[in-house]
Enzyme design. Structure first.
Site, PDB file in Angstrom:
ATOM      1  N   GLY A   8      11.719   8.457   8.585  1.00 43.43           N
ATOM      2  CA  GLY A   8      11.984   7.519   7.480  1.00 43.43           C
ATOM      3  C   GLY A   8      11.389   8.048   6.179  1.00 43.43           C
ATOM      4  N   GLY A  11      12.403   6.921   2.392  1.00 44.84           N
ATOM      5  CA  GLY A  11      12.213   5.540   1.938  1.00 44.84           C
ATOM      6  C   GLY A  11      11.146   5.399   0.867  1.00 44.84           C
ATOM      7  CD  GLN A  12       8.562   0.583  -2.147  1.00 41.83           C
ATOM      8  OE1 GLN A  12       8.695  -0.157  -1.189  1.00 41.83           O
ATOM      9  NE2 GLN A  12       7.969   0.211  -3.249  1.00 41.83           N
ATOM     10  CE1 TYR A 142       9.676  -5.246   8.115  1.00 40.77           C
ATOM     11  CE2 TYR A 142       8.426  -6.988   7.043  1.00 40.77           C
ATOM     12  CZ  TYR A 142       8.637  -5.656   7.281  1.00 40.77           C
ATOM     13  OH  TYR A 142       7.829  -4.719   6.685  1.00 40.77           O
ATOM     14  CE  LYS A 146       7.130  -3.710  10.083  1.00 43.04           C
ATOM     15  NZ  LYS A 146       7.095  -2.250  10.284  1.00 43.04           N
ATOM     16  CB  ILE A 172       4.226  -0.996  -1.069  1.00 42.48           C
ATOM     17  CG1 ILE A 172       3.490  -1.291   0.258  1.00 42.48           C
ATOM     18  CG2 ILE A 172       3.747   0.313  -1.687  1.00 42.48           C
ATOM     19  CD1 ILE A 172       1.991  -1.479   0.146  1.00 42.48           C
TER      20      ILE A 172
END
Ligand code: NAD
Length: 321
Positions: A8, A11-12, A142, A146, A172
C-alpha cells in the site's frame, strides 16, 4: 539493516513512509508495492512491484524474492469508503492482515507493522481523553475490522511469538499525497482549497472535534515504535496515539492567520455520523511511557508548514504548465 516491504506504498501514509524508510535504511533495502501504479513519485523512487495484499502467494513471492524481514502493511479500505462497500472493506482489511501475520508465524518474515485507528472506538466509548483500555463498540465496518485486527495481532503475538506492533492512528494530515476516503479527509482538502479558491465547504459541522496528527509526527511514531527494543512494547493489540484535537472552525481560524479572506461553509453529509461516533481526544500515556513517544507539531506549526509547502507546490506546477 532490515529489509523492508511496504504494502500500500502509493497511499497517503504509505508513500511518505516509503520515502522516510529509504532515507534511513537505504533505497536498496526498501521495496515499495501497491495494487496499481497511481503514485509515480513512489513508483519511480526505487524498487517497486505490483502486489495484491489479498493474494497470499503474491505477497509471499515478493517476500522471498527480496528476502524481506519486515512488512509495513498500509493497504486498507478506509472509513467513508468502507461504509459504501462493507464486504469489500472486510475482505481487504482482514485478508491482508491474516496473510502478513501468517507469513510471520511461518517464519518468512520477523517483524510486522499494522496500523489500527481511532475508529476502533464507538459511541459508548468515553469521548474525552479516551483511555487505552475502555469500552469499544465501533459502529462502522472499518472500525470493526480494526478492532478485530487488534485482537488477532495480540493473539498472534501471545500464541505464536509474532513481533507485530500497531498504532491507533488519529486523522492524519499531510500535503504531499491526498487522503484515500476517510472521515478526517476534510482536514487535508481544506488547505488545498484555501490556497486554490480561498473557500471550502466542509462535510462535517463546525464544532466536530476529532483527534488529528501531522504526517511527520505519524511517520516518526511509526518508525520509533518499530525501532524500540521488544521488551519496551508492552501493548501488542495497538497503542493509543495522540497529538492535536481540533474542530473545522478551529482549523479554519488557523488558516485565516495566513489567508485572511479564507471562507468556510458547512454541509454535513453521511460522514458526520461516523465522526460523531469517534472520540474527541485520546490519552496516549502508554505510548509516551513505554517508547518515549512525543509529538512535535501543534495546529499552528502544522498550518504554517502545510501552507508554505502547498504555495510552493502550486506555484511550481503553474510555472511548469
Ligand atoms: P490510502 O487509502 O491512502 O492508501 C491505501 C493504499 O492501499 C492505496 O495506495 C491502495 O492502492 C492500496 N491498496 C488497496 N487495495 C490493495 C490491495 N489489495 N493490495 C495492495 N495495495 C492495495 O490509506 P492511508 O491513509 O495511507 O492509510 C494507511 C493505513 O493507515 C490504513 O491501514 C488505514 O486504515 C490506517 N489509518 C489511516 C488514517 C488516515 O488518516 N489516513 C487514520 C487511521 C488509520
Amino acid at each position: 539493516m532490515p529489509k523492508v516491504l511496504i504494502i500500500g506504498a502509493n497511499g497517503q501514509i504509505g508513500s511518505e513512509l516509503t520515502f522516510k524508510l529509504k532515507d534511513i535504511y537505504g533505497t536498496e533495502n526498501v521495496v515499495a508495492t501497491d495494487i496499481n501504479f497511481n503514485n509515480l513519485d513512489v513508483v519511480n523512487s526505487g524498487v517497486f512491484e505490483i502486489v495484491d495484499a489479498q493474494d497470499y502467494n503474491s505477497v509471499r513471492t515478493c517476500v522471498e524474492k527480496h528476502q524481506i524481514d519486515t512488512i509495513y502493511l498500509m493497504a486498507a479500505m478506509l472509513s467513508a469508503t468502507g461504509e459504501k462497500y462493507p464486504m469489500r472493506a472486510w475482505d481487504l482489511n482482514m485478508n491482508s492482515l491474516f496473510h502478513v501475520l501468517n507469513l510471520a508465524k511461518e517464519g518468512f518474515i520477523k517483524h510486522v507493522f499494522w496500523p489500527s485507528s481511532i475508529a476502533v472506538f464507538g459511541p459508548t466509548t468515553p469521548t474525552v481523553d479516551t483511555p487505552q483500555y475502555t469500552i469499544m463498540e465501533p459502529t462502522t465496518v472499518y472500525g470493526i475490522t480494526k478492532q478485530v485486527g487488534e485482537r488477532w495481532c495480540e493473539y498472534y503475538h501471545k500464541k505464536y511469538g509474532v513481533d507485530v506492533r500497531s498504532l491507533r492512528y488519529p486523522g492524519i494530515i499531510s500535503w504531499k499525497t491526498m487522503p484515500g476516503g476517510g472521515t478526517t479527509d476534510y482536514a487535508v482538502e481544506i488547505y488545498h482549497q484555501a490556497i486554490l479558491k480561498k473557500q471550502y465547504q466542509c462535510f462535517l459541522s463546525e464544532d466536530t472535534r476529532l483527534p488529528m496528527m501531522f504526517m511527520d509526527d505519524a511517520i516518526d511514531a511509526t518508525i520509533s515504535l518499530m525501532q524500540a527494543p521488544s521488551e519496551h512494547i508492552k501493548i501488542r493489540s495497538s497503542y493509543n496515539l495522540a497529538a492535536i484535537s481540533f474542530t473545522p472552525k478551529e482549523i479554519s481560524e488557523a488558516i485565516k492567520k495566513h489567508i485572511p479572506d479564507f471562507k468556510i461553509s458547512y454541509k454535513p453529509d453521511f460522514r458526520q455520523q461516523i465522526a460523531d461516533s469517534w472520540p474527541k481526544s485520546i490519552d496516549d500515556t502508554s505510548a509516551r511511557t513505554d517508547w518515549n513517544w512525543n509529538h512535535k507539531f501543534d495546529i499552528e506549526k502544522m498550518t504554517t508548514e502545510i501552507i508554505t509547502q502547498l504555495r510552493k507546490k502550486y506555484q511550481d506546477s503553474e510555472i511548469n504548465s
